[in-house]
Write an enzyme that holds these catalytic residues in place. Structure first.
Site, PDB file in Angstrom:
ATOM      1  N   ASP A  35       1.083  -0.885   0.577  1.00  0.00           N
ATOM      2  CA  ASP A  35      -0.185   0.039  -0.020  1.00  0.00           C
ATOM      3  C   ASP A  35       0.367   1.614  -0.332  1.00  0.00           C
ATOM      4  O   ASP A  35       2.317   1.273   0.768  1.00  0.00           O
ATOM      5  CB  ASP A  35      -1.037  -0.043   1.322  1.00  0.00           C
ATOM      6  CG  ASP A  35      -1.928   0.986   1.728  1.00  0.00           C
ATOM      7  OD1 ASP A  35      -2.872   1.259   0.484  1.00  0.00           O
ATOM      8  OD2 ASP A  35      -1.747   2.044   2.445  1.00  0.00           O
TER       9      ASP A  35
ATOM     10  N   ASP B   5      -0.208   5.372   0.772  1.00  0.00           N
ATOM     11  CA  ASP B   5      -0.614   6.100   1.691  1.00  0.00           C
ATOM     12  C   ASP B   5      -0.456   5.274   3.432  1.00  0.00           C
ATOM     13  O   ASP B   5      -1.248   4.685   3.496  1.00  0.00           O
ATOM     14  CB  ASP B   5      -1.699   6.977   1.425  1.00  0.00           C
ATOM     15  CG  ASP B   5      -1.228   7.635   0.448  1.00  0.00           C
ATOM     16  OD1 ASP B   5      -0.503   8.449   0.634  1.00  0.00           O
ATOM     17  OD2 ASP B   5      -1.965   7.815  -0.564  1.00  0.00           O
TER      18      ASP B   5
ATOM     19  N   ASP C   9      -1.071  -0.853   6.355  1.00  0.00           N
ATOM     20  CA  ASP C   9      -1.358  -0.147   7.433  1.00  0.00           C
ATOM     21  C   ASP C   9      -2.613   0.136   7.639  1.00  0.00           C
ATOM     22  O   ASP C   9      -3.351   0.204   8.894  1.00  0.00           O
ATOM     23  CB  ASP C   9      -1.210   1.063   7.232  1.00  0.00           C
ATOM     24  CG  ASP C   9      -1.757   2.195   6.286  1.00  0.00           C
ATOM     25  OD1 ASP C   9      -2.233   3.324   7.079  1.00  0.00           O
ATOM     26  OD2 ASP C   9      -2.183   1.867   5.362  1.00  0.00           O
TER      27      ASP C   9
END
Length: 203
Positions: free
Chosen positions: A15, A17, A171
């Site tokens: 991922d 961001d 995240d």
């Protein structure tokens, strides 16, 4: 360095961001500024709970929740404009950067993001990491956002690697759920408030 699950992997899927780029506080500030122009609110807790979703789906749901009729494309464009202005402040997530630098050249990497290709490219350019990634799968490249596995499966297909041989760095809950649904192992990246004990709002 983040501990990895046991097993042999043929590709790493990241991922962007909050995973590669420690950009979530900057994204939140951009959201606040863009939404304030239309009288909308976006609580910080909800922002992080919705991490991994596409901006369009977020704006549509905020419209529905708050009885608003914000122009989706214009709000998204304004949010991206503000984010680009704040981008020089972005830094890499150190624990993830270690894995990128140590494993680069030994196996292929992909970025799999709910953000636009423009946004992801700008973030990776700002970090000097754009050339590290063989494949980018961004908003607009797939129909169903995380937690649907479509984006991760698309990345595996583009890399020519079996899903079960891919390791995902994520995240968010939605991202980890999407990886599991794709049959992939995942590494959970600590959220900003664990990396920045003084608070997540300082960009």
């Amino acid at each position: 360095m983040l501990p990895l699950p046991e097993g042999e992997f043929d590709a790493y899927l990241f991922d962007c961001d909050g995973t590669i780029a420690d950009s979530m506080p900057i994204h939140y500030l951009a959201w606040q500024r863009a939404l304030a122009e239309y009288g909308a609110t976006f609580p910080e807790e909800l922002f992080y709970a919705w991490g991994g979703r596409t901006p369009v789906s977020v704006i549509e749901d905020l419209n529905e929740q708050q009885g608003l009729a914000m122009p989706v494309d214009l709000v998204d464009e304004r949010r991206e404009q503000v984010f680009q202005q704040l981008l020089p402040d972005v830094r890499a997530v150190p624990e993830v950067l270690e894995h990128i630098l140590s494993s680069y050249g030994t196996l292929p990497f992909a970025v799999v993001s709910g953000s636009s290709r423009e946004s992801v490219t700008a973030s990776l350019n700002a970090l000097g990491l754009l050339d590290r990634f063989d494949v980018m799968v961004c908003a607009g490249d797939y129909l169903n956002g995380k937690p649907d596995p479509e984006c991760f499966l698309a990345a595996a297909r583009l890399l020519g690697v079996s899903p079960g041989r891919c390791l995902v760095f994520e995240d968010t809950d939605f991202g980890v759920q999407a990886a599991a649904a794709a049959g992939m192992a995942a590494v959970r990246v600590p959220p900003p408030w664990q990396r920045h004990p003084s608070g997540v709002s300082s960009a």
